[in-house]
Design a protein around this motif. Sequence first.
Motif, PDB file in Angstrom:
ATOM      1  N   TYR A 153       0.822  -1.209   0.000  1.00  0.00           N
ATOM      2  CA  TYR A 153       0.000   0.000   0.000  1.00  0.00           C
ATOM      3  C   TYR A 153       0.855   1.258   0.000  1.00  0.00           C
ATOM      4  O   TYR A 153       0.402   2.317  -0.439  1.00  0.00           O
ATOM      5  N   HIS A 154       2.088   1.144   0.461  1.00  0.00           N
ATOM      6  CA  HIS A 154       2.992   2.302   0.476  1.00  0.00           C
ATOM      7  C   HIS A 154       3.292   2.809  -0.933  1.00  0.00           C
ATOM      8  O   HIS A 154       3.723   3.945  -1.100  1.00  0.00           O
ATOM      9  N   LYS A 155       3.040   1.990  -1.934  1.00  0.00           N
ATOM     10  CA  LYS A 155       3.306   2.381  -3.319  1.00  0.00           C
ATOM     11  C   LYS A 155       2.167   3.221  -3.912  1.00  0.00           C
ATOM     12  O   LYS A 155       2.365   3.874  -4.925  1.00  0.00           O
ATOM     13  N   LYS A 156       0.984   3.178  -3.264  1.00  0.00           N
ATOM     14  CA  LYS A 156      -0.156   3.868  -3.866  1.00  0.00           C
ATOM     15  C   LYS A 156      -0.985   4.705  -2.903  1.00  0.00           C
ATOM     16  O   LYS A 156      -1.833   5.478  -3.333  1.00  0.00           O
ATOM     17  N   GLU A 157      -0.768   4.578  -1.607  1.00  0.00           N
ATOM     18  CA  GLU A 157      -1.572   5.297  -0.625  1.00  0.00           C
ATOM     19  C   GLU A 157      -0.691   5.968   0.421  1.00  0.00           C
ATOM     20  O   GLU A 157       0.334   5.415   0.818  1.00  0.00           O
ATOM     21  N   GLN A 158      -1.111   7.119   0.893  1.00  0.00           N
ATOM     22  CA  GLN A 158      -0.488   7.728   2.062  1.00  0.00           C
ATOM     23  C   GLN A 158      -0.894   6.885   3.271  1.00  0.00           C
ATOM     24  O   GLN A 158      -2.015   6.356   3.328  1.00  0.00           O
ATOM     25  N   PHE A 159      -0.006   6.774   4.249  1.00  0.00           N
ATOM     26  CA  PHE A 159      -0.277   5.920   5.400  1.00  0.00           C
ATOM     27  C   PHE A 159      -1.550   6.341   6.130  1.00  0.00           C
ATOM     28  O   PHE A 159      -2.353   5.499   6.525  1.00  0.00           O
ATOM     29  N   GLU A 160      -1.746   7.636   6.330  1.00  0.00           N
ATOM     30  CA  GLU A 160      -2.937   8.106   7.056  1.00  0.00           C
ATOM     31  C   GLU A 160      -4.215   7.678   6.347  1.00  0.00           C
ATOM     32  O   GLU A 160      -5.197   7.314   6.991  1.00  0.00           O
ATOM     33  N   ASN A 161      -4.250   7.727   5.012  1.00  0.00           N
ATOM     34  CA  ASN A 161      -5.418   7.273   4.256  1.00  0.00           C
ATOM     35  C   ASN A 161      -5.600   5.760   4.407  1.00  0.00           C
ATOM     36  O   ASN A 161      -6.719   5.273   4.589  1.00  0.00           O
ATOM     37  N   TYR A 162      -4.493   5.023   4.341  1.00  0.00           N
ATOM     38  CA  TYR A 162      -4.552   3.571   4.528  1.00  0.00           C
ATOM     39  C   TYR A 162      -5.135   3.246   5.903  1.00  0.00           C
ATOM     40  O   TYR A 162      -6.042   2.421   6.035  1.00  0.00           O
ATOM     41  N   LYS A 163      -4.615   3.905   6.916  1.00  0.00           N
ATOM     42  CA  LYS A 163      -5.041   3.654   8.285  1.00  0.00           C
ATOM     43  C   LYS A 163      -6.525   3.998   8.484  1.00  0.00           C
ATOM     44  O   LYS A 163      -7.264   3.241   9.109  1.00  0.00           O
ATOM     45  N   ALA A 164      -6.957   5.122   7.927  1.00  0.00           N
ATOM     46  CA  ALA A 164      -8.320   5.587   8.128  1.00  0.00           C
ATOM     47  C   ALA A 164      -9.352   4.855   7.261  1.00  0.00           C
ATOM     48  O   ALA A 164     -10.483   4.622   7.703  1.00  0.00           O
ATOM     49  N   ASN A 165      -8.983   4.499   6.042  1.00  0.00           N
ATOM     50  CA  ASN A 165      -9.979   4.005   5.091  1.00  0.00           C
ATOM     51  C   ASN A 165      -9.809   2.572   4.611  1.00  0.00           C
ATOM     52  O   ASN A 165     -10.764   1.979   4.117  1.00  0.00           O
ATOM     53  N   ILE A 166      -8.628   2.021   4.719  1.00  0.00           N
ATOM     54  CA  ILE A 166      -8.395   0.691   4.144  1.00  0.00           C
ATOM     55  C   ILE A 166      -8.162  -0.363   5.224  1.00  0.00           C
ATOM     56  O   ILE A 166      -8.756  -1.438   5.181  1.00  0.00           O
ATOM     57  N   TYR A 167      -7.330  -0.066   6.206  1.00  0.00           N
ATOM     58  CA  TYR A 167      -6.953  -1.038   7.226  1.00  0.00           C
ATOM     59  C   TYR A 167      -8.175  -1.654   7.902  1.00  0.00           C
ATOM     60  O   TYR A 167      -8.271  -2.875   8.040  1.00  0.00           O
ATOM     61  N   GLY A 168      -9.122  -0.829   8.316  1.00  0.00           N
ATOM     62  CA  GLY A 168     -10.317  -1.316   9.011  1.00  0.00           C
ATOM     63  C   GLY A 168     -11.155  -2.261   8.175  1.00  0.00           C
ATOM     64  O   GLY A 168     -11.766  -3.189   8.693  1.00  0.00           O
ATOM     65  N   LYS A 169     -11.181  -2.045   6.874  1.00  0.00           N
ATOM     66  CA  LYS A 169     -11.936  -2.933   5.982  1.00  0.00           C
ATOM     67  C   LYS A 169     -11.234  -4.279   5.823  1.00  0.00           C
ATOM     68  O   LYS A 169     -11.863  -5.318   5.698  1.00  0.00           O
ATOM     69  N   LEU A 170      -9.909  -4.242   5.814  1.00  0.00           N
ATOM     70  CA  LEU A 170      -9.143  -5.474   5.645  1.00  0.00           C
ATOM     71  C   LEU A 170      -9.098  -6.312   6.915  1.00  0.00           C
ATOM     72  O   LEU A 170      -9.089  -7.538   6.862  1.00  0.00           O
ATOM     73  N   PHE A 171      -9.022  -5.642   8.056  1.00  0.00           N
ATOM     74  CA  PHE A 171      -8.788  -6.353   9.310  1.00  0.00           C
ATOM     75  C   PHE A 171      -9.868  -6.069  10.348  1.00  0.00           C
ATOM     76  O   PHE A 171      -9.603  -6.130  11.534  1.00  0.00           O
ATOM     77  N   SER A 172     -11.089  -5.780   9.927  1.00  0.00           N
ATOM     78  CA  SER A 172     -12.146  -5.421  10.858  1.00  0.00           C
ATOM     79  C   SER A 172     -12.505  -6.546  11.832  1.00  0.00           C
ATOM     80  O   SER A 172     -12.939  -6.298  12.941  1.00  0.00           O
ATOM     81  N   LYS A 173     -12.302  -7.797  11.433  1.00  0.00           N
ATOM     82  CA  LYS A 173     -12.642  -8.931  12.298  1.00  0.00           C
ATOM     83  C   LYS A 173     -11.483  -9.345  13.199  1.00  0.00           C
ATOM     84  O   LYS A 173     -11.630 -10.206  14.044  1.00  0.00           O
ATOM     85  N   LYS A 174     -10.348  -8.730  12.999  1.00  0.00           N
ATOM     86  CA  LYS A 174      -9.158  -9.093  13.779  1.00  0.00           C
ATOM     87  C   LYS A 174      -9.131  -8.300  15.089  1.00  0.00           C
ATOM     88  O   LYS A 174      -9.542  -7.154  15.146  1.00  0.00           O
ATOM     89  N   THR A 175      -8.631  -8.916  16.114  1.00  0.00           N
ATOM     90  CA  THR A 175      -8.457  -8.233  17.384  1.00  0.00           C
ATOM     91  C   THR A 175      -6.962  -8.058  17.616  1.00  0.00           C
ATOM     92  O   THR A 175      -6.240  -9.027  17.743  1.00  0.00           O
ATOM     93  N   ILE A 176      -6.555  -6.836  17.614  1.00  0.00           N
ATOM     94  CA  ILE A 176      -5.138  -6.530  17.853  1.00  0.00           C
ATOM     95  C   ILE A 176      -5.049  -5.823  19.188  1.00  0.00           C
ATOM     96  O   ILE A 176      -5.765  -4.952  19.499  1.00  0.00           O
TER      97      ILE A 176
END
Length: 176
Positions: A153-176
């Motif tokens: 994702y570092h090749k196409k997204e700023q980290f803040e956008n990844y964290k806010a908009n993508i990470y939660g969709k990918l790992f919403s069922k995970k408990t970290i």
Amino acid sequence: MKVRLTFLIVLIAIAVGNAQTKINWMTLEEAYAKQKITPKKVLIDVYTGWCGWCKVMDKETFTNAEVIKYVNQNYYAVKLDAESTKDIKIGPKVYKYDAANRSNEAAIALLQGKMSYPSIVYLDEGFNMIQPLPGYMNAKDFHQIITYFGGNYHKKEQFENYKANIYGKLFSKKTI
């Protein structure tokens, strides 16, 4: 016979379960050699023996089940003592202990001379620098970063956008 078979199944289950109970740490040389055969990203934990926050990451961050699983699947994980006096040979280059800086030349090169511990250095599949990141990270923050680099994702997204908009969709069922 049933007892032996059940016992064997239990032993196999324990062995499989234990395979993911810790990060498969290796040396920089081992990661370099493995990467030549099977390319994979490399994550390098640059630490020192006296670093308190390094020990906290070892106890709290690097023991998280989701972190362990993702790192073992997507990276060669390296532990590098920045103050190691041992020579480190990567390809034709030999990194030696630099007494003036009280650090190994490999750590100095990986941290680009900014000696801060702990620091995690990310390399791509060609053993090229992606980015060094200094400082302690809890398991959730670390998981966000390893998936950001691990999933390219570092090749196409700023980290803040990844964290806010993508990470939660990918790992919403995970408990970290």
